[in-house]
Design a protein around this motif. Sequence first.
Motif, PDB file in Angstrom:
ATOM      1  N   ARG A  24       0.828  -1.213   0.000  1.00  0.00           N
ATOM      2  CA  ARG A  24       0.000   0.000   0.000  1.00  0.00           C
ATOM      3  C   ARG A  24       0.866   1.269   0.000  1.00  0.00           C
ATOM      4  O   ARG A  24       0.476   2.287  -0.561  1.00  0.00           O
ATOM      5  N   VAL A  63       1.719   1.803  -3.600  1.00  0.00           N
ATOM      6  CA  VAL A  63       0.606   2.448  -4.318  1.00  0.00           C
ATOM      7  C   VAL A  63       0.565   3.939  -3.982  1.00  0.00           C
ATOM      8  O   VAL A  63       0.410   4.798  -4.865  1.00  0.00           O
ATOM      9  N   PHE A  64       0.737   4.228  -2.722  1.00  0.00           N
ATOM     10  CA  PHE A  64       0.667   5.608  -2.226  1.00  0.00           C
ATOM     11  C   PHE A  64       1.753   6.482  -2.853  1.00  0.00           C
ATOM     12  O   PHE A  64       1.478   7.573  -3.381  1.00  0.00           O
ATOM     13  N   ALA A  68       1.389   6.977  -6.715  1.00  0.00           N
ATOM     14  CA  ALA A  68       0.334   7.945  -7.038  1.00  0.00           C
ATOM     15  C   ALA A  68       0.774   9.361  -6.707  1.00  0.00           C
ATOM     16  O   ALA A  68       0.538  10.301  -7.480  1.00  0.00           O
ATOM     17  N   GLY A  69       1.430   9.532  -5.565  1.00  0.00           N
ATOM     18  CA  GLY A  69       1.884  10.866  -5.168  1.00  0.00           C
ATOM     19  C   GLY A  69       2.887  11.433  -6.156  1.00  0.00           C
ATOM     20  O   GLY A  69       2.821  12.612  -6.518  1.00  0.00           O
ATOM     21  N   ALA A  83      -3.555   7.135  -9.442  1.00  0.00           N
ATOM     22  CA  ALA A  83      -3.983   7.666  -8.151  1.00  0.00           C
ATOM     23  C   ALA A  83      -4.964   6.685  -7.520  1.00  0.00           C
ATOM     24  O   ALA A  83      -5.896   6.237  -8.177  1.00  0.00           O
ATOM     25  N   PRO A  84      -4.760   6.350  -6.266  1.00  0.00           N
ATOM     26  CA  PRO A  84      -5.600   5.307  -5.674  1.00  0.00           C
ATOM     27  C   PRO A  84      -6.996   5.814  -5.329  1.00  0.00           C
ATOM     28  O   PRO A  84      -7.168   6.943  -4.888  1.00  0.00           O
ATOM     29  N   SER A  90      -8.625   0.838  -3.942  1.00  0.00           N
ATOM     30  CA  SER A  90      -7.277   0.304  -4.056  1.00  0.00           C
ATOM     31  C   SER A  90      -6.668   0.016  -2.692  1.00  0.00           C
ATOM     32  O   SER A  90      -5.603  -0.566  -2.596  1.00  0.00           O
ATOM     33  N   LEU A 128      -1.494  16.115   2.674  1.00  0.00           N
ATOM     34  CA  LEU A 128      -2.012  15.886   1.317  1.00  0.00           C
ATOM     35  C   LEU A 128      -3.432  16.423   1.187  1.00  0.00           C
ATOM     36  O   LEU A 128      -3.787  17.008   0.153  1.00  0.00           O
ATOM     37  N   GLN A 161      -8.029  14.283  -6.568  1.00  0.00           N
ATOM     38  CA  GLN A 161      -7.151  13.110  -6.479  1.00  0.00           C
ATOM     39  C   GLN A 161      -6.184  13.231  -5.305  1.00  0.00           C
ATOM     40  O   GLN A 161      -5.916  12.253  -4.610  1.00  0.00           O
ATOM     41  N   ALA A 168      -8.025  12.613  -2.223  1.00  0.00           N
ATOM     42  CA  ALA A 168      -8.280  11.165  -2.097  1.00  0.00           C
ATOM     43  C   ALA A 168      -7.024  10.447  -1.603  1.00  0.00           C
ATOM     44  O   ALA A 168      -7.101   9.523  -0.790  1.00  0.00           O
ATOM     45  N   LEU A 169      -5.866  10.903  -2.088  1.00  0.00           N
ATOM     46  CA  LEU A 169      -4.612  10.292  -1.633  1.00  0.00           C
ATOM     47  C   LEU A 169      -4.407  10.561  -0.138  1.00  0.00           C
ATOM     48  O   LEU A 169      -3.924   9.698   0.604  1.00  0.00           O
ATOM     49  N   TYR A 228      -6.597   8.275   1.671  1.00  0.00           N
ATOM     50  CA  TYR A 228      -5.998   6.933   1.603  1.00  0.00           C
ATOM     51  C   TYR A 228      -4.969   6.769   2.720  1.00  0.00           C
ATOM     52  O   TYR A 228      -4.957   5.762   3.439  1.00  0.00           O
ATOM     53  N   TYR A 237      -4.068   0.662  10.487  1.00  0.00           N
ATOM     54  CA  TYR A 237      -2.934   0.058  11.159  1.00  0.00           C
ATOM     55  C   TYR A 237      -2.939   0.395  12.658  1.00  0.00           C
ATOM     56  O   TYR A 237      -2.517  -0.406  13.487  1.00  0.00           O
TER      57      TYR A 237
END
Lengths: 367, 85
Positions: free
Chosen positions: A51, A54-55, A58-59, A195-196, A200, B16, B65, B68-69, B72, B80
């Motif tokens: 993950r 993925v992060f 996308a960033g 971008a997730p 995702s 972000l 986006q 959204a990141l 995420y 976690y």
Amino acid sequence: MGTRAGLAYPEGNPAALTASAGRLSDLAARIERASASIAESIRVSGWEGHRYGVFTTAGRALADVLGPGAAALRRTSSELTELATELKDAQRRIEAWADEIEAAQRRFRAAGSALNAAMFANPLGAGAVTSSPGSSGLGRAQAAYERAASELDELRAHYLPKARQLCERLRQEDERTASTLRTAAASAPKAASGAPSPLSFFDLNTDASAGFGNRDGTFGGSASASIEAILARLHKEFDDGASTTEIEATVGANAEASAKAEVGPGGLHLGAGGQAQAGAKAELSGTLGDEGTFALKPSIDGRLGPGVEAGASIDADGKGLHFGVHAGASAVIGGGLHLEVDVDPGGLLDAAREAPRTIEKIKDILG
Amino acid sequence: MIANDPAQTRSAGSRLTAAGGELLYAAGGANPGSGAGGDATPRTDATLGALGSAWTSGLRTLGEQVEALGRYANLAATAYERAGG
């Protein structure tokens, strides 16, 4: 293109151009700050795994899209400022020339009026003017008129081509700036790839199958579909000194549907079933979840004629995850089951919080 | 190996989300031709509108986006944090 005192005059508002340049410069600065913040934010020490990959991917994609765009806006802002300066300078110079011409026009008109007045005062003096220029008032008026006309002609002849040249240069500069603007418009950011979405974040597994079979004189069709979205997989080991127990648990949601239809010597048999759950699920356990975590909307249908179909789909929006699984089978007469499941990720997180307790319960069950 | 430092991850998510908000705010003011008080020059004026439209749309998409990141990362931190507790 306008005119001032007969001179070509460039249209446009330098202040408007300067204001636009300022706005673009501000915009570029905001984008650069955001791009730098993104690039900085994706470096998270202590986060590893898929993950995080993925992060960061996308960033980086987002920062990469923004950087060149901000540079294009800076260039455009600079071009607009140059155009504004040239336009302001050209307008100022042509206005000064026009002022000179208008002053000459006023002198010409005044000289014409003076000449008319002299001719009115001395209607028989025309011959004297010819024979002795400057020796009478009429002669002086005539000379002044001719000088004013000549001066006006000279000014026009001098400034008309210069004004045309300035306007032509500005037209070319305007075209260049417009071209830069078109390039900047074309470099406007598009959606960054990779971008997730909320989806995702989950490990997704889907499966769907459907088919016909003929066994021992029984003809039938069956179909099944399932979908699973796992938020976290947990693993715990318990060591009580005498034995070690390992328990795997998952936090997520799943749904499945199946349908079967058979026709044979024993008659027609129909069956359909499905289930959906969300929360923490540990091996050998039931589930521990909040009823508010998900909503289940089952529906059934009847079918006539042979056919099988199965499928699973998943979607996500700001409200959560939406599963859809359907399975249908028909030998002669059959049925299908469709399950729609809405999952609240917040509920899943609550379930995740409870997951260690679930594992403790499993441990108790296992003795 | 899967590991996560929830505090740092949540901080990244917050930054972000803020950056996404900044882009969305910038998208609202991405029209360089609006409110200038008059026409620029003929050709430039015509293209300023197209530039503003393209950037408004693009920044809105990217801002969403980036937000959204950020969500995420926040989701990762919460997951976690809770699951690992």
